[in-house]
Design a protein around this motif. Structure first.
Motif, mmCIF file in Angstrom:
data_model
loop_
_atom_site.group_PDB
_atom_site.id
_atom_site.type_symbol
_atom_site.label_atom_id
_atom_site.label_comp_id
_atom_site.label_asym_id
_atom_site.label_seq_id
_atom_site.Cartn_x
_atom_site.Cartn_y
_atom_site.Cartn_z
ATOM 1 N N LYS A 14 48.064 43.859 45.708
ATOM 2 C CA LYS A 14 46.777 44.289 45.149
ATOM 3 C C LYS A 14 46.029 43.142 44.470
ATOM 4 C CE LYS A 14 44.634 47.300 41.706
ATOM 5 N NZ LYS A 14 43.943 46.237 40.984
ATOM 6 N N GLU A 15 46.712 42.400 43.627
ATOM 7 C CA GLU A 15 46.064 41.324 42.877
ATOM 8 C C GLU A 15 45.529 40.235 43.811
ATOM 9 O OE1 GLU A 15 47.454 38.051 39.660
ATOM 10 O OE2 GLU A 15 48.079 40.107 39.229
ATOM 11 N N ALA A 16 46.313 39.847 44.808
ATOM 12 C CA ALA A 16 45.869 38.815 45.751
ATOM 13 C C ALA A 16 44.693 39.325 46.583
ATOM 14 C CB ALA A 16 47.022 38.395 46.659
ATOM 15 N N PHE A 17 44.738 40.587 47.001
ATOM 16 C CA PHE A 17 43.647 41.189 47.766
ATOM 17 C C PHE A 17 42.349 41.126 46.966
ATOM 18 C CE2 PHE A 17 41.232 45.126 48.790
ATOM 19 C CZ PHE A 17 40.932 44.856 50.118
ATOM 20 N N GLU A 18 42.421 41.524 45.717
ATOM 21 C CA GLU A 18 41.240 41.515 44.855
ATOM 22 C C GLU A 18 40.770 40.083 44.589
ATOM 23 O OE1 GLU A 18 39.748 43.618 40.714
ATOM 24 O OE2 GLU A 18 41.894 43.394 41.050
ATOM 25 N N HIS A 19 41.686 39.212 44.220
ATOM 26 C CA HIS A 19 41.349 37.830 43.864
ATOM 27 C C HIS A 19 40.703 37.078 45.032
ATOM 28 C CE1 HIS A 19 41.586 33.794 42.220
ATOM 29 N NE2 HIS A 19 42.213 33.442 43.329
ATOM 30 N N LEU A 20 41.316 37.135 46.220
ATOM 31 C CA LEU A 20 40.772 36.399 47.372
ATOM 32 C C LEU A 20 39.380 36.884 47.729
ATOM 33 C CD1 LEU A 20 43.859 36.081 49.754
ATOM 34 C CD2 LEU A 20 42.729 34.252 48.491
ATOM 35 N N ASN A 21 39.172 38.195 47.696
ATOM 36 C CA ASN A 21 37.862 38.737 48.058
ATOM 37 C C ASN A 21 36.794 38.432 47.013
ATOM 38 O OD1 ASN A 21 37.639 40.474 50.654
ATOM 39 N ND2 ASN A 21 39.719 40.787 49.888
ATOM 40 N N ASP A 26 32.065 35.473 45.320
ATOM 41 C CA ASP A 26 31.448 34.601 44.313
ATOM 42 C C ASP A 26 30.960 33.297 44.931
ATOM 43 O OD1 ASP A 26 31.526 36.146 42.020
ATOM 44 O OD2 ASP A 26 33.461 35.367 41.355
ATOM 45 N N GLU A 27 31.690 32.793 45.908
ATOM 46 C CA GLU A 27 31.325 31.531 46.548
ATOM 47 C C GLU A 27 30.073 31.668 47.414
ATOM 48 O OE1 GLU A 27 33.214 28.244 49.663
ATOM 49 O OE2 GLU A 27 34.526 29.774 48.798
ATOM 50 N N PHE A 28 29.959 32.765 48.147
ATOM 51 C CA PHE A 28 28.887 32.897 49.130
ATOM 52 C C PHE A 28 27.768 33.855 48.729
ATOM 53 C CE2 PHE A 28 32.459 31.343 51.635
ATOM 54 C CZ PHE A 28 31.860 30.286 52.299
ATOM 55 N N PHE A 29 28.060 34.850 47.918
ATOM 56 C CA PHE A 29 27.064 35.869 47.580
ATOM 57 C C PHE A 29 27.194 36.243 46.112
ATOM 58 C CE2 PHE A 29 27.982 36.387 52.111
ATOM 59 C CZ PHE A 29 26.715 36.196 52.629
ATOM 60 N N VAL A 30 27.317 37.523 45.875
ATOM 61 C CA VAL A 30 27.534 38.044 44.538
ATOM 62 C C VAL A 30 28.440 39.264 44.705
ATOM 63 C CG1 VAL A 30 25.499 39.556 44.556
ATOM 64 C CG2 VAL A 30 26.393 38.718 42.392
ATOM 65 N N VAL A 31 29.279 39.519 43.727
ATOM 66 C CA VAL A 31 30.164 40.674 43.795
ATOM 67 C C VAL A 31 29.347 41.900 43.389
ATOM 68 C CG1 VAL A 31 32.322 41.704 42.994
ATOM 69 C CG2 VAL A 31 32.135 39.207 43.200
ATOM 70 N N GLU A 32 29.183 42.819 44.325
ATOM 71 C CA GLU A 32 28.399 44.023 44.081
ATOM 72 C C GLU A 32 29.277 45.103 43.447
ATOM 73 O OE1 GLU A 32 26.315 45.190 47.658
ATOM 74 O OE2 GLU A 32 25.823 43.105 48.133
ATOM 75 N N ALA A 33 28.645 46.090 42.841
ATOM 76 C CA ALA A 33 29.379 47.184 42.186
ATOM 77 C C ALA A 33 30.320 47.871 43.174
ATOM 78 C CB ALA A 33 28.400 48.182 41.583
ATOM 79 N N TYR A 34 29.845 48.095 44.393
ATOM 80 C CA TYR A 34 30.684 48.740 45.418
ATOM 81 C C TYR A 34 31.930 47.891 45.698
ATOM 82 C CZ TYR A 34 32.037 50.825 49.895
ATOM 83 O OH TYR A 34 32.739 51.430 50.908
ATOM 84 N N ASP A 35 31.771 46.559 45.753
ATOM 85 C CA ASP A 35 32.912 45.661 45.969
ATOM 86 C C ASP A 35 33.940 45.826 44.857
ATOM 87 O OD1 ASP A 35 31.800 44.256 48.273
ATOM 88 O OD2 ASP A 35 30.505 43.200 46.850
ATOM 89 N N ARG A 36 33.463 45.789 43.622
ATOM 90 C CA ARG A 36 34.378 45.892 42.469
ATOM 91 C C ARG A 36 35.170 47.197 42.505
ATOM 92 N NH1 ARG A 36 34.164 41.595 39.499
ATOM 93 N NH2 ARG A 36 32.222 40.497 39.162
ATOM 94 N N LYS A 37 34.485 48.276 42.874
ATOM 95 C CA LYS A 37 35.126 49.584 42.928
ATOM 96 C C LYS A 37 36.254 49.584 43.968
ATOM 97 C CE LYS A 37 32.570 53.066 44.374
ATOM 98 N NZ LYS A 37 31.606 54.169 44.478
ATOM 99 N N VAL A 38 35.947 49.107 45.169
ATOM 100 C CA VAL A 38 36.927 49.106 46.252
ATOM 101 C C VAL A 38 38.046 48.102 45.988
ATOM 102 C CG1 VAL A 38 37.271 48.627 48.716
ATOM 103 C CG2 VAL A 38 35.277 49.938 47.960
ATOM 104 N N LEU A 39 37.677 46.886 45.595
ATOM 105 C CA LEU A 39 38.685 45.844 45.365
ATOM 106 C C LEU A 39 39.579 46.156 44.172
ATOM 107 C CD1 LEU A 39 36.453 42.737 46.062
ATOM 108 C CD2 LEU A 39 38.269 43.646 47.531
ATOM 109 N N GLY A 40 39.024 46.828 43.175
ATOM 110 C CA GLY A 40 39.803 47.171 41.989
ATOM 111 C C GLY A 40 40.787 48.302 42.209
ATOM 112 N N LYS A 80 36.353 43.371 53.957
ATOM 113 C CA LYS A 80 37.194 42.695 52.960
ATOM 114 C C LYS A 80 38.084 41.622 53.590
ATOM 115 C CE LYS A 80 35.314 45.416 50.021
ATOM 116 N NZ LYS A 80 33.888 45.159 50.086
ATOM 117 N N MET A 81 37.478 40.859 54.504
ATOM 118 C CA MET A 81 38.207 39.751 55.122
ATOM 119 C C MET A 81 37.966 38.503 54.292
ATOM 120 S SD MET A 81 38.414 38.692 59.049
ATOM 121 C CE MET A 81 39.667 37.563 59.584
ATOM 122 N N ALA A 82 39.042 37.919 53.825
ATOM 123 C CA ALA A 82 38.947 36.715 52.999
ATOM 124 C C ALA A 82 40.154 35.824 53.266
ATOM 125 C CB ALA A 82 38.880 37.084 51.521
ATOM 126 N N ILE A 83 39.911 34.536 53.295
ATOM 127 C CA ILE A 83 40.972 33.547 53.480
ATOM 128 C C ILE A 83 40.964 32.622 52.268
ATOM 129 C CG2 ILE A 83 41.851 31.675 54.957
ATOM 130 C CD1 ILE A 83 41.827 34.496 56.300
#
Length: 154
Positions: A14-21, A26-40, A80-83
């Motif tokens: 869970k932590e790695a999934f949230e952190h990587l995304n 943060d690098e390319f866009f902005v973390v939206e509220a929907y992202d925070r909800k799903v990633l959290g 939620k694809m992130a490397i």
């Protein structure tokens, strides 16, 4: 070229999934509220809704993630694809995408959609290489940053 090991979601990821995304957003866009909800809470918003999270690991370290969020019985959203930045440029994303497409077929998913942004030219090119085609983008997408929608029939 390193070949990652693959796994499906477990609570310890869970932590790695949230952190990587979040790092990628943060690098390319902005973390939206929907992202925070799903990633959290990926268990509630993805897994419990019959979705899947796939993990790429190297030396037991999570280096990539991708989620398949259920839309209906046959269609899922590839999201939620992130490397990990330290592992980019080694085709890990393409290998993870190959694994995700095989996983989707094995699980009788017949189509995948994704939302992206045209500024991510390399990603759009790779999705096209894998057979995704642009389809009309609805006006009420879940992501403000999305300006392209693509679909792949499996």
């Amino acid at each position: 070229m390193i070949d990652p090991e693959y796994d499906t979601f477990k609570p310890e990821y869970k932590e790695a999934f949230e952190h990587l995304n979040i790092a990628w957003l943060d690098e390319f866009f902005v973390v939206e509220a929907y992202d925070r909800k799903v990633l959290g809470n990926p268990q509630e918003f993805i897994i419990d809704k019959q979705g899947h999270i796939l993990i790429a690991k190297i030396d037991n370290r999570v280096v990539g993630t991708v989620a398949l969020m259920k839309i209906d019985e046959a269609e899922y959203e590839l999201t939620k694809m992130a490397i990990d930045k330290a592992y980019r440029g080694q085709k890990i994303g393409q290998k993870l995408l190959t694994f995700a497409l095989s996983f989707a077929k094995e699980n009788l998913i017949t189509s995948l959609i994704l939302y992206s942004n045209r500024t991510l030219e390399n990603a759009i090119y790779i999705y096209g290489k894998f057979g995704f085609e642009e389809v009309p983008l609805e006006t009420n997408t879940p992501y403000n940053r999305a300006d392209i929608k693509m679909k792949l029939n499996l």
